[in-house]
Design a protein around this motif. Structure first.
Motif, PDB file in Angstrom:
ATOM      1  N   UNK A 106       0.826  -1.215   0.000  1.00  0.00           N
ATOM      2  CA  UNK A 106       0.000   0.000   0.000  1.00  0.00           C
ATOM      3  C   UNK A 106       0.857   1.261   0.000  1.00  0.00           C
ATOM      4  N   UNK A 107       1.996   1.242   0.685  1.00  0.00           N
ATOM      5  CA  UNK A 107       2.896   2.395   0.645  1.00  0.00           C
ATOM      6  C   UNK A 107       3.331   2.665  -0.799  1.00  0.00           C
ATOM      7  N   UNK A 108       3.706   1.617  -1.510  1.00  0.00           N
ATOM      8  CA  UNK A 108       4.116   1.768  -2.914  1.00  0.00           C
ATOM      9  C   UNK A 108       2.959   2.243  -3.793  1.00  0.00           C
ATOM     10  N   UNK A 109       1.765   1.707  -3.539  1.00  0.00           N
ATOM     11  CA  UNK A 109       0.583   2.080  -4.323  1.00  0.00           C
ATOM     12  C   UNK A 109       0.206   3.542  -4.079  1.00  0.00           C
ATOM     13  N   UNK A 110       0.230   3.968  -2.823  1.00  0.00           N
ATOM     14  CA  UNK A 110      -0.088   5.374  -2.519  1.00  0.00           C
ATOM     15  C   UNK A 110       0.941   6.292  -3.166  1.00  0.00           C
ATOM     16  N   UNK A 140       0.574   3.692   8.094  1.00  0.00           N
ATOM     17  CA  UNK A 140       0.876   4.548   6.953  1.00  0.00           C
ATOM     18  C   UNK A 140       0.551   6.017   7.217  1.00  0.00           C
ATOM     19  N   UNK A 141       0.110   6.340   8.417  1.00  0.00           N
ATOM     20  CA  UNK A 141      -0.171   7.725   8.767  1.00  0.00           C
ATOM     21  C   UNK A 141      -1.555   8.198   8.379  1.00  0.00           C
ATOM     22  N   UNK A 142      -2.426   7.269   8.071  1.00  0.00           N
ATOM     23  CA  UNK A 142      -3.780   7.640   7.668  1.00  0.00           C
ATOM     24  C   UNK A 142      -4.626   7.981   8.899  1.00  0.00           C
ATOM     25  N   UNK A 143      -5.674   8.725   8.647  1.00  0.00           N
ATOM     26  CA  UNK A 143      -6.625   9.125   9.682  1.00  0.00           C
ATOM     27  C   UNK A 143      -7.910   8.338   9.507  1.00  0.00           C
ATOM     28  N   UNK A 144      -8.492   7.911  10.619  1.00  0.00           N
ATOM     29  CA  UNK A 144      -9.825   7.331  10.541  1.00  0.00           C
ATOM     30  C   UNK A 144     -10.785   8.506  10.369  1.00  0.00           C
ATOM     31  N   UNK A 166      -5.724   9.765   3.765  1.00  0.00           N
ATOM     32  CA  UNK A 166      -4.562  10.617   3.974  1.00  0.00           C
ATOM     33  C   UNK A 166      -4.519  11.663   2.861  1.00  0.00           C
ATOM     34  N   UNK A 167      -4.212  12.890   3.239  1.00  0.00           N
ATOM     35  CA  UNK A 167      -4.091  13.983   2.278  1.00  0.00           C
ATOM     36  C   UNK A 167      -2.688  13.991   1.682  1.00  0.00           C
ATOM     37  N   UNK A 168      -2.579  14.522   0.481  1.00  0.00           N
ATOM     38  CA  UNK A 168      -1.279  14.582  -0.194  1.00  0.00           C
ATOM     39  C   UNK A 168      -0.215  15.252   0.699  1.00  0.00           C
ATOM     40  N   UNK A 169      -0.544  16.375   1.321  1.00  0.00           N
ATOM     41  CA  UNK A 169       0.469  17.071   2.124  1.00  0.00           C
ATOM     42  C   UNK A 169       0.894  16.254   3.340  1.00  0.00           C
ATOM     43  N   UNK A 170      -0.045  15.503   3.902  1.00  0.00           N
ATOM     44  CA  UNK A 170       0.312  14.622   5.026  1.00  0.00           C
ATOM     45  C   UNK A 170       1.239  13.507   4.552  1.00  0.00           C
ATOM     46  N   UNK A 171       0.952  12.949   3.381  1.00  0.00           N
ATOM     47  CA  UNK A 171       1.790  11.885   2.828  1.00  0.00           C
ATOM     48  C   UNK A 171       3.197  12.404   2.526  1.00  0.00           C
ATOM     49  N   UNK A 172       3.264  13.575   1.916  1.00  0.00           N
ATOM     50  CA  UNK A 172       4.569  14.130   1.544  1.00  0.00           C
ATOM     51  C   UNK A 172       5.429  14.466   2.762  1.00  0.00           C
ATOM     52  N   UNK A 173       4.791  14.794   3.884  1.00  0.00           N
ATOM     53  CA  UNK A 173       5.546  15.019   5.129  1.00  0.00           C
ATOM     54  C   UNK A 173       6.188  13.741   5.630  1.00  0.00           C
ATOM     55  N   UNK A 174       5.599  12.601   5.306  1.00  0.00           N
ATOM     56  CA  UNK A 174       6.080  11.305   5.805  1.00  0.00           C
ATOM     57  C   UNK A 174       7.174  10.699   4.930  1.00  0.00           C
ATOM     58  N   UNK A 175       7.208  11.059   3.657  1.00  0.00           N
ATOM     59  CA  UNK A 175       8.195  10.421   2.757  1.00  0.00           C
ATOM     60  C   UNK A 175       9.444  11.239   2.556  1.00  0.00           C
TER      61      UNK A 175
END
Length: 175
Positions: A106-110, A140-144, A166-175
């Motif tokens: 899922x990390x790769x897919x996101x 993966x840092x997602x929010x319920x 998860x929002x794009x900006x939240x994802x980009x903060x994690x990678x």
């Protein structure tokens, strides 16, 4: 860890995908993947009638461990005009459960979805009986984002429907 990869499914893999996903009457994976919807097995011929929806598609890819097809990823538009996309994952083989494969796939897919599509958010829907899927989202840092109470009925019990995102900006903060 084994070599994990994701990519579009090729025609030579269709028989294997059928054996994993559609051949059996009551596959083990279906107990976790929306079991409140019936699983209707298909003959190989029935399965191959939809091969154009499976081979070299952008919205459905395979999950591979050391080159072996073990699962699939997909996405669908909840509302394309507002770029509301939902995704899904199935790891068909129980021997690959609970070892981090789903989280990594899922990390790769996101990553792929945010790279290839102009998305603001990526999410998925599961049910409260699938605690592993909820934990994957948390890892993966997602929010319920939503919990619809007691709206999934399975084996005589009501479960909640869970939406993770998860929002794009939240994802980009994690990678």
């Amino acid at each position: 860890m084994k070599d994990i990869s994701i990519r579009p499914i090729v025609e030579e893999e269709l028989v294997q995908l059928w054996e994993l996903s559609a051949k059996q009457e009551a596959p083990e994976w279906k107990k976790w993947d929306a079991p409140y919807y019936p699983h209707i097995p298909k003959t190989l011929e029935q399965f191959l009638e939809k091969k154009d929806q499976l081979v070299h598609q952008e919205d459905m890819w395979g999950i591979y461990v050391d080159g072996e097809l073990v699962g699939s990823l997909c996405y669908y538009w909840e509302h394309e005009e507002s770029l509301w996309l939902e995704m899904g994952i199935v790891i068909y083989e129980p021997r690959f459960w609970s070892g981090g494969l789903g989280t990594e796939a899922l990390r790769m897919w996101i990553n792929h979805l945010f790279k290839e599509l102009p998305l603001v958010r990526v999410g998925y829907t599961t049910w409260s009986g699938n605690e592993r899927m909820i934990k994957v989202g948390e890892k993966l840092g997602m929010t319920m984002e939503a919990r619809l109470r007691k709206c999934r009925f399975y084996n005589g019990v009501y479960y909640d429907s869970i939406r993770m995102g998860i929002l794009r900006e939240e994802w980009e903060e994690r990678v």
